[in-house]
Design a protein around this motif. Structure first.
Motif, PDB file in Angstrom:
ATOM      1  N   VAL A  80       0.686  -1.198  -0.099  1.00  0.00           N
ATOM      2  CA  VAL A  80      -0.213   0.048   0.377  1.00  0.00           C
ATOM      3  C   VAL A  80       0.724   0.981   0.068  1.00  0.00           C
ATOM      4  O   VAL A  80       2.199   1.646   0.937  1.00  0.00           O
ATOM      5  CB  VAL A  80      -0.925  -0.162   1.629  1.00  0.00           C
ATOM      6  CG1 VAL A  80      -1.732   1.006   1.520  1.00  0.00           C
ATOM      7  CG2 VAL A  80      -1.607  -1.434   1.286  1.00  0.00           C
ATOM      8  N   ASP A  81       0.220   1.993  -1.054  1.00  0.00           N
ATOM      9  CA  ASP A  81       0.451   3.031  -1.453  1.00  0.00           C
ATOM     10  C   ASP A  81       2.826   3.206  -1.168  1.00  0.00           C
ATOM     11  O   ASP A  81       2.969   3.713  -0.515  1.00  0.00           O
ATOM     12  CB  ASP A  81       1.152   4.582   0.501  1.00  0.00           C
ATOM     13  CG  ASP A  81       1.697   5.585  -0.104  1.00  0.00           C
ATOM     14  OD1 ASP A  81       2.143   5.709  -0.807  1.00  0.00           O
ATOM     15  OD2 ASP A  81       1.941   6.134   0.881  1.00  0.00           O
ATOM     16  N   THR A  82       3.556   1.855  -2.141  1.00  0.00           N
ATOM     17  CA  THR A  82       4.726   1.859  -1.691  1.00  0.00           C
ATOM     18  C   THR A  82       4.855   2.057  -3.568  1.00  0.00           C
ATOM     19  O   THR A  82       4.179   1.572  -4.102  1.00  0.00           O
ATOM     20  CB  THR A  82       4.429   0.389  -2.016  1.00  0.00           C
ATOM     21  OG1 THR A  82       4.270  -0.127   0.005  1.00  0.00           O
ATOM     22  CG2 THR A  82       6.083  -0.291  -1.579  1.00  0.00           C
ATOM     23  N   THR A  83       6.177   2.375  -3.455  1.00  0.00           N
ATOM     24  CA  THR A  83       7.169   2.217  -4.363  1.00  0.00           C
ATOM     25  C   THR A  83       8.211   0.845  -4.637  1.00  0.00           C
ATOM     26  O   THR A  83       8.930   1.020  -3.445  1.00  0.00           O
ATOM     27  CB  THR A  83       7.621   3.681  -4.694  1.00  0.00           C
ATOM     28  OG1 THR A  83       7.523   4.821  -5.179  1.00  0.00           O
ATOM     29  CG2 THR A  83       8.701   3.116  -6.210  1.00  0.00           C
TER      30      THR A  83
ATOM     31  N   THR B  58       1.999   1.126  -7.167  1.00  0.00           N
ATOM     32  CA  THR B  58       0.802   1.561  -6.489  1.00  0.00           C
ATOM     33  C   THR B  58       0.396   1.764  -5.326  1.00  0.00           C
ATOM     34  O   THR B  58       0.506   1.727  -3.773  1.00  0.00           O
ATOM     35  CB  THR B  58       0.196  -0.681  -6.023  1.00  0.00           C
ATOM     36  OG1 THR B  58      -0.962  -1.039  -6.007  1.00  0.00           O
ATOM     37  CG2 THR B  58       1.582  -1.043  -5.472  1.00  0.00           C
ATOM     38  N   ALA B  59      -0.650   2.597  -5.359  1.00  0.00           N
ATOM     39  CA  ALA B  59      -1.284   3.761  -4.047  1.00  0.00           C
ATOM     40  C   ALA B  59      -2.536   3.137  -3.232  1.00  0.00           C
ATOM     41  O   ALA B  59      -1.597   3.078  -2.162  1.00  0.00           O
ATOM     42  CB  ALA B  59      -2.294   4.758  -4.940  1.00  0.00           C
ATOM     43  N   ARG B  60      -3.083   1.911  -3.035  1.00  0.00           N
ATOM     44  CA  ARG B  60      -3.906   0.891  -2.922  1.00  0.00           C
ATOM     45  C   ARG B  60      -3.154  -0.005  -2.581  1.00  0.00           C
ATOM     46  O   ARG B  60      -3.753  -0.182  -1.834  1.00  0.00           O
ATOM     47  CB  ARG B  60      -5.361   1.046  -3.660  1.00  0.00           C
ATOM     48  CG  ARG B  60      -6.004   2.554  -3.860  1.00  0.00           C
ATOM     49  CD  ARG B  60      -7.584   2.548  -4.236  1.00  0.00           C
ATOM     50  NE  ARG B  60      -7.115   2.115  -6.167  1.00  0.00           N
ATOM     51  CZ  ARG B  60      -7.698   1.131  -6.641  1.00  0.00           C
ATOM     52  NH1 ARG B  60      -8.834  -0.143  -5.936  1.00  0.00           N
ATOM     53  NH2 ARG B  60      -7.612   0.705  -8.031  1.00  0.00           N
TER      54      ARG B  60
ATOM     55  N   LEU C  37       9.940   1.630  -1.170  1.00  0.00           N
ATOM     56  CA  LEU C  37       9.709   2.881  -0.174  1.00  0.00           C
ATOM     57  C   LEU C  37       8.401   3.042  -0.077  1.00  0.00           C
ATOM     58  O   LEU C  37       7.806   3.322  -1.706  1.00  0.00           O
ATOM     59  CB  LEU C  37      10.987   3.896  -1.036  1.00  0.00           C
ATOM     60  CG  LEU C  37      11.271   4.900  -0.374  1.00  0.00           C
ATOM     61  CD1 LEU C  37      11.620   5.386   1.214  1.00  0.00           C
ATOM     62  CD2 LEU C  37      11.901   6.229  -1.220  1.00  0.00           C
ATOM     63  N   HIS C  38       7.505   4.137   0.814  1.00  0.00           N
ATOM     64  CA  HIS C  38       6.423   4.823   0.923  1.00  0.00           C
ATOM     65  C   HIS C  38       6.433   6.327  -0.322  1.00  0.00           C
ATOM     66  O   HIS C  38       7.228   6.401  -0.145  1.00  0.00           O
ATOM     67  CB  HIS C  38       6.084   5.238   1.936  1.00  0.00           C
ATOM     68  CG  HIS C  38       5.267   3.840   2.870  1.00  0.00           C
ATOM     69  ND1 HIS C  38       5.616   3.636   4.417  1.00  0.00           N
ATOM     70  CD2 HIS C  38       4.760   2.659   2.530  1.00  0.00           C
ATOM     71  CE1 HIS C  38       5.174   2.346   4.527  1.00  0.00           C
ATOM     72  NE2 HIS C  38       4.055   2.149   2.779  1.00  0.00           N
ATOM     73  N   GLY C  39       5.401   6.168  -0.954  1.00  0.00           N
ATOM     74  CA  GLY C  39       5.495   7.023  -1.474  1.00  0.00           C
ATOM     75  C   GLY C  39       5.422   6.916  -3.424  1.00  0.00           C
ATOM     76  O   GLY C  39       6.428   6.070  -3.140  1.00  0.00           O
ATOM     77  N   ASP C  40       4.975   7.549  -4.255  1.00  0.00           N
ATOM     78  CA  ASP C  40       4.981   7.971  -5.725  1.00  0.00           C
ATOM     79  C   ASP C  40       6.438   8.066  -5.733  1.00  0.00           C
ATOM     80  O   ASP C  40       6.640   9.957  -5.716  1.00  0.00           O
ATOM     81  CB  ASP C  40       4.502   8.333  -6.001  1.00  0.00           C
ATOM     82  CG  ASP C  40       4.452   8.105  -7.483  1.00  0.00           C
ATOM     83  OD1 ASP C  40       5.180   7.186  -8.103  1.00  0.00           O
ATOM     84  OD2 ASP C  40       3.525   8.951  -8.414  1.00  0.00           O
TER      85      ASP C  40
END
Length: 441
Positions: free
Chosen positions: A78-81, A173-175, A195-198
């Motif tokens: 979730v919310d992961t690059t 993937t944001a979700r 890493l979290h975020g885009d």
């Protein structure tokens, strides 16, 4: 048409309408049969799509899921690059990617994807070369959702790749995926980053979490000259590279590719490593059995002309060490090989059988009575016999100890008498006759 005397006008008009309808129907059928041409996404004359890298999709075991906080109780990434590097084995001016949700039980939403060249051309790094980063689209959209059990192919992208170079693929993937049924290839022998975020557009990922697994990405294809072809390899952990160097690209398929690439007559051949640790020919292990995955991993891959089969040790080693059980696994393995041959030959693919390497001294598979070793010898005798495989690659002879033929050479194994070290994998690659592969550049 001039009406004859006595021909009713209504009948004449009906005949004309019928003729016109037949002509229109014939034209439609011709269009269905002969055109429009298949959508090759700008392949153009003299070129076609060739798989240049593959990672066999597997259901991720709990121990190989992304570490916290990237895996929750009921969702993952979730919310992961996710940034990962792969080594391509054919070059060309355009590429496309395939993302797999083969084992997902919920849709996989990809919010953004980019490709780039890794910094200094290295495997397993989080930084990319400045100016090399490009956005990837799917049906002209930046995002895509991969349905349950499916894969999605990206739009072709103008991106020049050299054969043997590394490619960085970054996905956000944001979700995330709304379950823990994540598709991956755990035995990457290559470092990836989370890493979290885009951060798909970032030149590097400071503070990212390193993991030695590939996730989600299953294929890279390149637009290559029409004569370019690929050789696929079905294997287990010996082909997946257990005992090789992380980020070193020194599995035996890597070394084999290096040999092909260094020779003008075979420099256009791509090598597709479709192996997984614990894999078996007959029964599921880590990943589906070979007979179940043959269509997905070989027959449907782009431009495959040759197949190397190097599997069977896990079938032997996991069967009971009794005469009856080992005789049964011998017969079943041979029947399985015959099935692979029939199905691959139907697609015009030549199939080369590799003899099974020794495991004497292995605490996993060796048995005091030598029942499993006797099975290995029987299976290897069948592989070597003329009239079965299109050619034989004698890996057994390449790495066995001449003084103790049931064991590996001590200098070539990784410490467990089953898997090989980088020098052992070099010996396997050197044992593949280059003459088995015609000019494909």
């Amino acid at each position: 048409m001039k009406p004859s005397r006595g021909t009713p006008l209504v009948t004449l008009l009906s005949t004309c309408v019928l003729v016109l309808a037949l002509l229109v129907t014939a034209s439609a059928l011709t269009a269905l049969v002969t055109g429009p041409a298949p959508a090759t996404a700008g392949a153009g004359p003299g070129r076609h799509w060739v798989s240049t890298w593959t990672g066999m999709p597997q259901l991720t075991e709990p121990a190989n899921l992304p570490p916290a906080p990237y895996t929750g109780e009921k969702s993952v990434l979730v919310d992961t690059t996710l940034r990962q590097t792969v080594r391509v084995t054919a070059g060309g001016p355009r590429i496309r990617l395939r993302f797999s949700n083969a084992y997902g039980d919920t849709p996989l939403p990809l919010t953004a994807v980019t490709v780039a060249l890794p910094r200094d051309g290295r495997a397993g790094v989080d930084a990319v070369e400045p100016g090399s980063l490009h956005r990837v689209t799917f049906a002209d959209r930046p995002a895509v959702t991969v349905p349950v059990g499916a894969q999605m192919v990206s739009d072709p992208l103008d991106f020049e790749l050299r054969a043997g170079s590394e490619l960085t693929v970054t996905a956000y993937t944001a979700r995330g995926q709304a379950s823990l049924a994540l598709t991956s290839h755990p035995g990457s022998r290559t470092t990836s980053y989370l890493l979290h975020g885009d951060h798909t557009g970032d030149p590097d990922l400071p503070g990212a979490t390193a993991v030695d697994h590939w996730y989600l990405l299953s294929d890279v294809e390149v637009l290559a000259p029409a004569r370019s072809r690929a050789v696929a390899i079905l294997g287990d952990s010996l082909t997946d590279g257990r005992g090789s160097t992380t980020n070193g690209n020194d599995r035996w398929p890597d070394r084999f590719y290096d040999r092909l690439h260094d020779r003008p007559g075979t420099s256009g051949i791509a090598v597709l490593n479709q192996a997984a640790g614990g894999n078996r020919v007959l029964n599921d292990g880590l990943g589906p059995n070979v007979l179940a995955r043959l269509d997905r991993d070989v027959l449907s891959r782009s431009a495959v002309s040759w197949l190397i089969v190097f599997e069977g040790v896990n079938d032997i080693g996991t069967a009971e060490a009794t005469p009856a059980a080992q005789r049964a696994v011998t017969d079943d393995l041979i029947a399985g090989y015959r099935q692979i041959l029939v199905r691959a030959h139907a697609q015009g693919i030549r199939v080369y059988g590799a003899t099974l390497t020794p495991f004497g001294g292995s605490t996993l598979y060796d048995d005091p009575a030598g029942e499993r070793e006797a099975t290995r010898q029987r299976v290897n005798d069948w592989i070597r016999a003329p009239g079965h495989f299109d050619a034989v690659i004698d890996f057994d002879r390449a790495v066995r100890d001449p003084a103790h033929p049931g064991r590996l050479l001590p200098a070539l194994h990784a410490g467990d008498w089953l898997h090989l070290n980088p020098e052992g994998y070099r010996a396997l690659a050197a044992a593949v006759p280059g003459g088995l592969f015609r000019h494909a550049s």
